[in-house]
Scaffold this active site. Sequence first.
Site, mmCIF file in Angstrom:
data_model
loop_
_atom_site.group_PDB
_atom_site.id
_atom_site.type_symbol
_atom_site.label_atom_id
_atom_site.label_comp_id
_atom_site.label_asym_id
_atom_site.label_seq_id
_atom_site.Cartn_x
_atom_site.Cartn_y
_atom_site.Cartn_z
ATOM 1 N N LYS A 89 69.751 44.179 83.610
ATOM 2 C CA LYS A 89 71.094 44.070 83.044
ATOM 3 C C LYS A 89 72.096 43.341 83.956
ATOM 4 C CE LYS A 89 70.788 46.550 79.098
ATOM 5 N NZ LYS A 89 69.702 47.486 79.235
ATOM 6 N N GLU A 111 79.903 48.246 75.962
ATOM 7 C CA GLU A 111 79.240 49.365 75.295
ATOM 8 C C GLU A 111 77.977 49.661 76.096
ATOM 9 O OE1 GLU A 111 78.559 46.214 74.474
ATOM 10 O OE2 GLU A 111 76.400 46.425 74.771
ATOM 11 N N SER A 377 61.284 45.833 82.874
ATOM 12 C CA SER A 377 62.737 45.635 82.788
ATOM 13 C C SER A 377 63.549 46.585 83.653
ATOM 14 C CB SER A 377 63.192 45.733 81.333
ATOM 15 O OG SER A 377 62.783 46.965 80.764
HETATM 16 C C1 LIG Z 1 68.933 48.086 78.229
HETATM 17 C C2 LIG Z 1 67.535 48.094 78.606
HETATM 18 C C3 LIG Z 1 66.548 47.565 77.757
HETATM 19 C C4 LIG Z 1 66.835 47.083 76.372
HETATM 20 O O1 LIG Z 1 67.684 45.998 76.279
HETATM 21 P P1 LIG Z 1 67.196 44.542 75.919
HETATM 22 O O2 LIG Z 1 68.450 43.810 75.658
HETATM 23 O O3 LIG Z 1 66.316 44.637 74.717
HETATM 24 O O4 LIG Z 1 66.462 44.022 77.091
HETATM 25 C C5 LIG Z 1 65.245 47.506 78.218
HETATM 26 N N1 LIG Z 1 64.906 47.991 79.429
HETATM 27 C C6 LIG Z 1 65.826 48.529 80.272
HETATM 28 C C7 LIG Z 1 65.381 49.054 81.592
HETATM 29 C C8 LIG Z 1 67.161 48.601 79.886
HETATM 30 O O5 LIG Z 1 68.050 49.126 80.724
#
Ligand SMILES: *Cc1c(COP(=O)(O)O)cnc(C)c1O
Length: 393
Positions: A89, A111, A377
């Site tokens: 993020k 948000e 992610s």
């Molecule tokens: C917010 C988040 C997501 C989902 O958001 P995307 O916009 O689909 O990437 C996925 N993994 C993590 C660790 C997140 O914090």
Amino acid sequence: MNYQVNEKGYYGEFGGAWIPEMMFANIDELQKRYLEIIENDDFKTEFNSLLKDYVGRPSPLYYASRLSERYGSQIYLKREDLNHTGSHKLNNTVGQILLAQKLGKTRIIAETGAGQHGLATATVCALKGLQCVVYMGALDVKRQESNVKKMKMLGAEVVPVYSGNQTLKDATNEAMRDWISNPGDTHYIIGSVVGPHPYPDMVARFQSVISAEMKTQLLEKTGSELPARVMACVGGGSNAAGAFYHFLDHPEVELIGVEAAGKGIETKETAATLAVGTPGVLHASKTYLMQNRDGQITEPYSISAGLDYPGIGPLHAHLFKTGRARYLAATDEEVLQAVLLLTRLEGIIPALESAHALAALEKITLRPDEATVVCLSGRGDKDMQTYLDYFGY
Ligand SMILES: *Cc1c(COP(=O)(O)O)cnc(C)c1O
């Protein structure tokens, strides 16, 4: 086939800016100025320097040897979990805070679902000394307590939202309302590739550093810039957009997005938008969404707050419709098994969201000579309570 946004903000038939009249001034300014600002050399220099020294990029591309052995293939993890604040993020919020400064804005709103985007926004606001207000569903405030505390410590005001099912969609509605009331001094940092044009394109560009780095790292490690496939979880779709971006025009690279099936796509408790959704307009963008026959949004469900969203970014709607990318879904149960598997095989505790991408490794055919990159992610710290409750440690 073209997978980039056109001048009107469309990916094929999806996207656009379906905004109320009241939001015209905010969006018009962004649409007219975002490219000129973010393509500017000074901007790029500052952005890249913060990505390097503040976020901690490049994030490693890790060859997961025991996981590879288990699946009889070659699996690489793109380690976005090692970024400052624990997920991908921050790549986007660093870009948008610099943009907000260029636009002369002094107040930031956002948000958040899992709290990762709120945390990443509160972090860059502290970094740049800007006022920060984060809207968050009241249910999410409860299930992501540690992130709420961090945001407050960073100086952000966290506003719980009690409408709807008190999760991400409801928080987004509130943030849009705030922006309409404060068009002059406020920039709205959207946390995914969703919302009106130019957000999906702007966020995808900021996140595209993920696939840019993958190419260089793959070349070094495998002798080719191109893997057989790239896999990523999809809530709104920003980590997937970033991981897919520089491979979109290489059809030989298979792209797989993984949505949250929740308790199963055949149940009502799911967040797998492309599996159960139909085209419509959500948060000012034409895309697929979960709705009933009257066009009412159906409440999504996922164990993972970051994927608990009834829509999907318009880029993904287009990739789905054209067949360029494939979308699978993993249930809560499958995801928790994937969390434990990665933890025990590699010593990495993943975020619930990221474990959706890992769970999908069970659902596809993997060959011994193929390289698959899974976008990890985020890290699992924020989900420890869920893990402790489920695994009973
Ligand atoms: C917010 C988040 C997501 C989902 O958001 P995307 O916009 O689909 O990437 C996925 N993994 C993590 C660790 C997140 O914090």
